[in-house]
Design a protein around this motif. Sequence first.
Motif, PDB file in Angstrom:
ATOM      1  N   ALA A   1      -0.574   8.349 -28.716  1.00 19.16           N
ATOM      2  CA  ALA A   1       0.677   9.054 -28.430  1.00 19.16           C
ATOM      3  C   ALA A   1       0.973   9.057 -26.934  1.00 19.16           C
ATOM      4  O   ALA A   1       2.129   8.898 -26.523  1.00 19.16           O
ATOM      5  N   LEU A   2      -0.056   9.234 -26.109  1.00 22.82           N
ATOM      6  CA  LEU A   2       0.144   9.195 -24.658  1.00 22.82           C
ATOM      7  C   LEU A   2       0.579   7.812 -24.194  1.00 22.82           C
ATOM      8  O   LEU A   2       1.394   7.676 -23.268  1.00 22.82           O
ATOM      9  N   GLU A   3       0.039   6.779 -24.822  1.00 23.08           N
ATOM     10  CA  GLU A   3       0.446   5.412 -24.476  1.00 23.08           C
ATOM     11  C   GLU A   3       1.916   5.198 -24.844  1.00 23.08           C
ATOM     12  O   GLU A   3       2.653   4.508 -24.129  1.00 23.08           O
ATOM     13  N   GLN A   4       2.365   5.783 -25.941  1.00 26.49           N
ATOM     14  CA  GLN A   4       3.766   5.660 -26.336  1.00 26.49           C
ATOM     15  C   GLN A   4       4.688   6.376 -25.355  1.00 26.49           C
ATOM     16  O   GLN A   4       5.839   5.970 -25.154  1.00 26.49           O
ATOM     17  N   LEU A   5       4.205   7.437 -24.751  1.00 25.99           N
ATOM     18  CA  LEU A   5       4.997   8.193 -23.780  1.00 25.99           C
ATOM     19  C   LEU A   5       5.001   7.562 -22.392  1.00 25.99           C
ATOM     20  O   LEU A   5       5.717   8.018 -21.496  1.00 25.99           O
ATOM     21  N   CYS A   6       4.196   6.529 -22.211  1.00 25.21           N
ATOM     22  CA  CYS A   6       4.012   5.926 -20.885  1.00 25.21           C
ATOM     23  C   CYS A   6       4.931   4.722 -20.687  1.00 25.21           C
ATOM     24  O   CYS A   6       5.067   3.900 -21.591  1.00 25.21           O
ATOM     25  N   PRO A   7       5.556   4.602 -19.524  1.00 25.66           N
ATOM     26  CA  PRO A   7       6.317   3.382 -19.235  1.00 25.66           C
ATOM     27  C   PRO A   7       5.367   2.211 -19.029  1.00 25.66           C
ATOM     28  O   PRO A   7       4.160   2.388 -18.843  1.00 25.66           O
ATOM     29  N   SER A   8       5.901   1.012 -19.078  1.00 26.46           N
ATOM     30  CA  SER A   8       5.075  -0.171 -18.839  1.00 26.46           C
ATOM     31  C   SER A   8       4.587  -0.196 -17.390  1.00 26.46           C
ATOM     32  O   SER A   8       5.261   0.294 -16.490  1.00 26.46           O
ATOM     33  N   TRP A   9       3.409  -0.774 -17.195  1.00 27.61           N
ATOM     34  CA  TRP A   9       2.805  -0.917 -15.862  1.00 27.61           C
ATOM     35  C   TRP A   9       2.803   0.390 -15.074  1.00 27.61           C
ATOM     36  O   TRP A   9       3.394   0.484 -13.986  1.00 27.61           O
ATOM     37  N   PRO A  10       2.163   1.435 -15.553  1.00 22.61           N
ATOM     38  CA  PRO A  10       2.144   2.689 -14.789  1.00 22.61           C
ATOM     39  C   PRO A  10       1.424   2.547 -13.452  1.00 22.61           C
ATOM     40  O   PRO A  10       1.727   3.269 -12.505  1.00 22.61           O
ATOM     41  N   VAL A  11       0.472   1.623 -13.379  1.00 24.16           N
ATOM     42  CA  VAL A  11      -0.296   1.405 -12.152  1.00 24.16           C
ATOM     43  C   VAL A  11       0.078   0.047 -11.572  1.00 24.16           C
ATOM     44  O   VAL A  11      -0.033  -0.981 -12.252  1.00 24.16           O
ATOM     45  N   GLY A  12       0.525   0.045 -10.326  1.00 17.92           N
ATOM     46  CA  GLY A  12       0.887  -1.207  -9.669  1.00 17.92           C
ATOM     47  C   GLY A  12      -0.332  -1.964  -9.173  1.00 17.92           C
ATOM     48  O   GLY A  12      -1.479  -1.536  -9.321  1.00 17.92           O
ATOM     49  N   ALA A  13      -0.075  -3.097  -8.543  1.00 18.79           N
ATOM     50  CA  ALA A  13      -1.163  -3.972  -8.102  1.00 18.79           C
ATOM     51  C   ALA A  13      -2.097  -3.269  -7.113  1.00 18.79           C
ATOM     52  O   ALA A  13      -3.318  -3.450  -7.164  1.00 18.79           O
ATOM     53  N   HIS A  14      -1.536  -2.464  -6.230  1.00 18.94           N
ATOM     54  CA  HIS A  14      -2.373  -1.810  -5.224  1.00 18.94           C
ATOM     55  C   HIS A  14      -3.208  -0.691  -5.849  1.00 18.94           C
ATOM     56  O   HIS A  14      -4.382  -0.510  -5.514  1.00 18.94           O
ATOM     57  N   GLY A  15      -2.608   0.060  -6.759  1.00 15.82           N
ATOM     58  CA  GLY A  15      -3.371   1.086  -7.453  1.00 15.82           C
ATOM     59  C   GLY A  15      -4.471   0.489  -8.312  1.00 15.82           C
ATOM     60  O   GLY A  15      -5.586   1.033  -8.383  1.00 15.82           O
ATOM     61  N   GLU A  16      -4.161  -0.616  -8.978  1.00 20.33           N
ATOM     62  CA  GLU A  16      -5.172  -1.292  -9.793  1.00 20.33           C
ATOM     63  C   GLU A  16      -6.341  -1.738  -8.928  1.00 20.33           C
ATOM     64  O   GLU A  16      -7.511  -1.569  -9.297  1.00 20.33           O
ATOM     65  N   ALA A  17      -6.041  -2.298  -7.752  1.00 21.62           N
ATOM     66  CA  ALA A  17      -7.098  -2.749  -6.850  1.00 21.62           C
ATOM     67  C   ALA A  17      -7.963  -1.584  -6.383  1.00 21.62           C
ATOM     68  O   ALA A  17      -9.194  -1.690  -6.292  1.00 21.62           O
ATOM     69  N   MET A  18      -7.333  -0.460  -6.092  1.00 23.31           N
ATOM     70  CA  MET A  18      -8.098   0.708  -5.654  1.00 23.31           C
ATOM     71  C   MET A  18      -9.024   1.204  -6.759  1.00 23.31           C
ATOM     72  O   MET A  18     -10.191   1.523  -6.510  1.00 23.31           O
ATOM     73  N   LEU A  19      -8.530   1.290  -7.986  1.00 27.38           N
ATOM     74  CA  LEU A  19      -9.350   1.792  -9.086  1.00 27.38           C
ATOM     75  C   LEU A  19     -10.507   0.847  -9.395  1.00 27.38           C
ATOM     76  O   LEU A  19     -11.609   1.296  -9.731  1.00 27.38           O
ATOM     77  N   LYS A  20     -10.275  -0.444  -9.280  1.00 25.22           N
ATOM     78  CA  LYS A  20     -11.367  -1.403  -9.481  1.00 25.22           C
ATOM     79  C   LYS A  20     -12.433  -1.219  -8.397  1.00 25.22           C
ATOM     80  O   LYS A  20     -13.637  -1.231  -8.680  1.00 25.22           O
ATOM     81  N   ALA A  21     -11.981  -1.043  -7.162  1.00 26.94           N
ATOM     82  CA  ALA A  21     -12.936  -0.844  -6.063  1.00 26.94           C
ATOM     83  C   ALA A  21     -13.707   0.459  -6.256  1.00 26.94           C
ATOM     84  O   ALA A  21     -14.910   0.527  -5.954  1.00 26.94           O
ATOM     85  N   TRP A  22     -13.043   1.476  -6.752  1.00 27.61           N
ATOM     86  CA  TRP A  22     -13.667   2.776  -6.990  1.00 27.61           C
ATOM     87  C   TRP A  22     -14.879   2.640  -7.910  1.00 27.61           C
ATOM     88  O   TRP A  22     -15.901   3.299  -7.708  1.00 27.61           O
TER      89      TRP A  22
END
Length: 340
Positions: A214-235
Amino acid sequence: MSTSFVTPRIHGGPDAKGVPLHDFSTNSNACGPCHSALAAVRQADATRYPDAGYTQLRRQLAAFHRVDEARLVLAASASEFIFRITALAVQRGARGVWLPPHSYGDYAQAAAAHGLALANRPGDAQLLWACEPSSPLGDAHRGLAELVDRCEAHTLIVLDRAYEPLRLGAMPTLTPQQLDTTWQLWTPNKALGLTGVRAAYAIAPVEQADNVAALEQLCPSWPVGAHGEAMLKAWADSEAQDWLAASLHTLREWKTRQIALCESLGWRCLPSEANFFCAQPALPESVSLQKALSVLRAQGIKLRDTTSFGLPGHVRLGVLPPAAQDALHDAWQQLIKANQ
């Protein structure tokens, strides 16, 4: 129940006057930025969309937390998730929300936006918020274990763990088994010293696939951009975690010094387990706290007034390096001298 609990959106950090020279108003890791995470963000390919399913990122975060990938929910930021899970609670029939006595304003803002009433007791709410280490106090959430144990199966209880990576003392209140019954909200940008990069994620309780969907249905596409994705991977990488562990030693030393400095000014400092704490400044009778903070801000020093957290007469101070602490000390002494 009452609906009169909305407060203005007040945040720390840069404001209309720009970036403060000495910014005590945020809880970002003052040892940052984490070099490996910053390098990853700078190297992110902003010319392409991220994988819409965030396949690799989900795999890394699941391995890091040792949970099933199906329990991960990515978010544009903690605030975005706060509003989204509030919307889910309403979809599930929630009528009330319970907040800690002192808490982040977006919990209440999201509830008000969706018409939820503020419950006086946890048992009267279908959405419950908790935060540990808490904000603004930075201490344990009192009664958290009992709250979780007594929570009804249909109730959504969300534990904001924004400051867990910046814990400088004590241990988490909840056991791993209790954590598995809560929604855990993680925002690594604070711990990495990269608060300008907006990205977060939540770990769903066990056996809540329907709510995850249900939360995925409420979410727009690509909630995390390229820079956020890179930060989370580094984390989720060992290099960033090693850096974080080393930074905590430095923060403990700085915090001890900063508390001693504040106490030398006659301030009353409240207990805290995190990289920030609250204090009640010793003010001359002719000077209000708002005026004092304005005078400091004009000198490039910003503190966080905690009135919006339900704690008037106090300020929250993120732990900063000694040079910033000394600047605060000198500016405060000048303010006192000017108003004697």
